[in-house]
Design an enzyme around this catalytic site. Sequence first.
Site, PDB file in Angstrom:
ATOM      1  N   THR A 142      51.168  27.965  41.382  1.00  0.00           N
ATOM      2  CA  THR A 142      50.322  28.908  40.643  1.00  0.00           C
ATOM      3  C   THR A 142      50.652  30.309  41.155  1.00  0.00           C
ATOM      4  O   THR A 142      51.399  30.484  42.125  1.00  0.00           O
ATOM      5  CB  THR A 142      48.824  28.624  40.871  1.00  0.00           C
ATOM      6  OG1 THR A 142      48.486  28.945  42.237  1.00  0.00           O
ATOM      7  CG2 THR A 142      48.487  27.166  40.605  1.00  0.00           C
ATOM      8  N   ASP A 143      50.063  31.326  40.511  1.00  0.00           N
ATOM      9  CA  ASP A 143      50.327  32.693  40.942  1.00  0.00           C
ATOM     10  C   ASP A 143      49.864  32.945  42.376  1.00  0.00           C
ATOM     11  O   ASP A 143      50.487  33.717  43.113  1.00  0.00           O
ATOM     12  CB  ASP A 143      49.644  33.689  39.997  1.00  0.00           C
ATOM     13  CG  ASP A 143      50.323  33.728  38.635  1.00  0.00           C
ATOM     14  OD1 ASP A 143      51.510  33.325  38.562  1.00  0.00           O
ATOM     15  OD2 ASP A 143      49.672  34.147  37.664  1.00  0.00           O
ATOM     16  N   CYS A 144      48.760  32.329  42.767  1.00  0.00           N
ATOM     17  CA  CYS A 144      48.260  32.548  44.132  1.00  0.00           C
ATOM     18  C   CYS A 144      48.775  31.514  45.126  1.00  0.00           C
ATOM     19  O   CYS A 144      48.643  31.696  46.341  1.00  0.00           O
ATOM     20  CB  CYS A 144      46.737  32.599  44.157  1.00  0.00           C
ATOM     21  SG  CYS A 144      45.926  31.259  43.292  1.00  0.00           S
ATOM     22  N   TYR A 145      49.365  30.426  44.625  1.00  0.00           N
ATOM     23  CA  TYR A 145      49.952  29.406  45.494  1.00  0.00           C
ATOM     24  C   TYR A 145      51.370  29.107  44.991  1.00  0.00           C
ATOM     25  O   TYR A 145      51.602  28.114  44.294  1.00  0.00           O
ATOM     26  CB  TYR A 145      49.104  28.131  45.487  1.00  0.00           C
ATOM     27  CG  TYR A 145      47.744  28.312  46.106  1.00  0.00           C
ATOM     28  CD1 TYR A 145      47.604  28.391  47.487  1.00  0.00           C
ATOM     29  CD2 TYR A 145      46.608  28.403  45.313  1.00  0.00           C
ATOM     30  CE1 TYR A 145      46.356  28.561  48.069  1.00  0.00           C
ATOM     31  CE2 TYR A 145      45.357  28.566  45.878  1.00  0.00           C
ATOM     32  CZ  TYR A 145      45.231  28.647  47.255  1.00  0.00           C
ATOM     33  OH  TYR A 145      43.995  28.814  47.823  1.00  0.00           O
ATOM     34  N   PRO A 146      52.338  29.959  45.326  1.00  0.00           N
ATOM     35  CA  PRO A 146      53.671  29.840  44.727  1.00  0.00           C
ATOM     36  C   PRO A 146      54.559  28.774  45.359  1.00  0.00           C
ATOM     37  O   PRO A 146      55.609  28.464  44.796  1.00  0.00           O
ATOM     38  CB  PRO A 146      54.262  31.238  44.972  1.00  0.00           C
ATOM     39  CG  PRO A 146      53.563  31.737  46.199  1.00  0.00           C
ATOM     40  CD  PRO A 146      52.176  31.190  46.130  1.00  0.00           C
TER      41      PRO A 146
END
Length: 404
Positions: A142-146
């Site tokens: 995800t954007d916060c967990y790349p």
Amino acid sequence: MRTIAEINDKIRRQAAVAWTVEELKVRVQDIGIAQAFKEVDVICTGTFEPMESSGALINLGHTDPPIKIRQCWLDGVPAYAGFGAVDLYVGATAMADYTGSSEMADGEIRQGATLPERGGGHVIEDLIAGKTVQLRAIGQVTDCYPRASYETTISAKTINQFYLYNPRNLYQNFIVGVNGGDRLLYTYLGPLQPRLANAVYSSPGAISPLLNDPDLQLIGIGTRIFLGGGIGYVAWEGTQHFPLQKRLPNRTPIGPAATLALIGDARQMNPRWVRGCYFKNYGPSLMLGVGIPLPVLNEEVVRYCAVRDKEIVAPVVDFSIPRRVRPTFGLVSYAQLKSGQITIEGKTVRTAPLASIFLSRQVARELKQWIEAGEFMLAEPVASIPMDRSFLPQDRWGSKITLD
């Protein structure tokens, strides 16, 4: 009458008298209930037996870049990752999927991979023992967990939190397993030989914690306990809590009854009291030492703790019938079980305990030593465990159980 506060004051001054529950039973035979009440402040119970509904909650700490774990393995054992990004739960009975990362490809087990006789209980034991464990994780990008994946080794010193949360421990009594069929059966009680060649019982009987507080008048939510060699607490009623089980006049149940959910800091624990185990053709589990101190508040506490193996019974259940409700061969006492043999329909059947009676006694003795040294204080329960409701049918172990 006494209060827990008064007993704790004596513990602080190292003036409290603690007996193991076995010592109490012997003393009552010699001096009676009234005199025993005058002499003892705390009765220490204990058990060391398989408790498969156990597991550990682990927080890994964030990686750089961060990862939102959606699949994870610890030494090849799958851990549940359906919490926050790096929170995991490894269950004691989770089975190893593989022996190393070379046997995995994008979350799939390679053909021909060897599956060891190892599970979550062994991973928990190793972490408690200070050993390192291989971690392999697959992330949801995800954007916060790349981050998409992560491999490393972890230990109890490198992770943020590591504590046991066990949904169902300390069965208040259990069953005796036999096999009336014609083939060997592999069960959660271990191998059951065909044609009633052996009988296996799980509970250590009269020294087991909940059989000495049958109505849970002393044990409640918040009770401080010995858990795996460290300090733990009663968190809630356990799953499959069944307090409405039929009971004898001494209030002990004739089969599985109350259960408890337990919690404790695994970093305090000792691998002597937390051991992974494996039941052939059944799966992994966890042997766990649990001790509960019973404050001697009145004579009734002594009277219940004076119960003996000959006064507690368990149902003999035939595992050869593959049904939820299995037929039984009636009830036997723990005195009969501990004698090494029982009689079923005229046939002598050898018996063996699944619990370690020796180590159960050692748990109670170690707890006694902590109390006498002023190192373990009693805790007032913040709420009672409900004993007036149940979600299981009363005849779940078969309709042939009688109190004759």
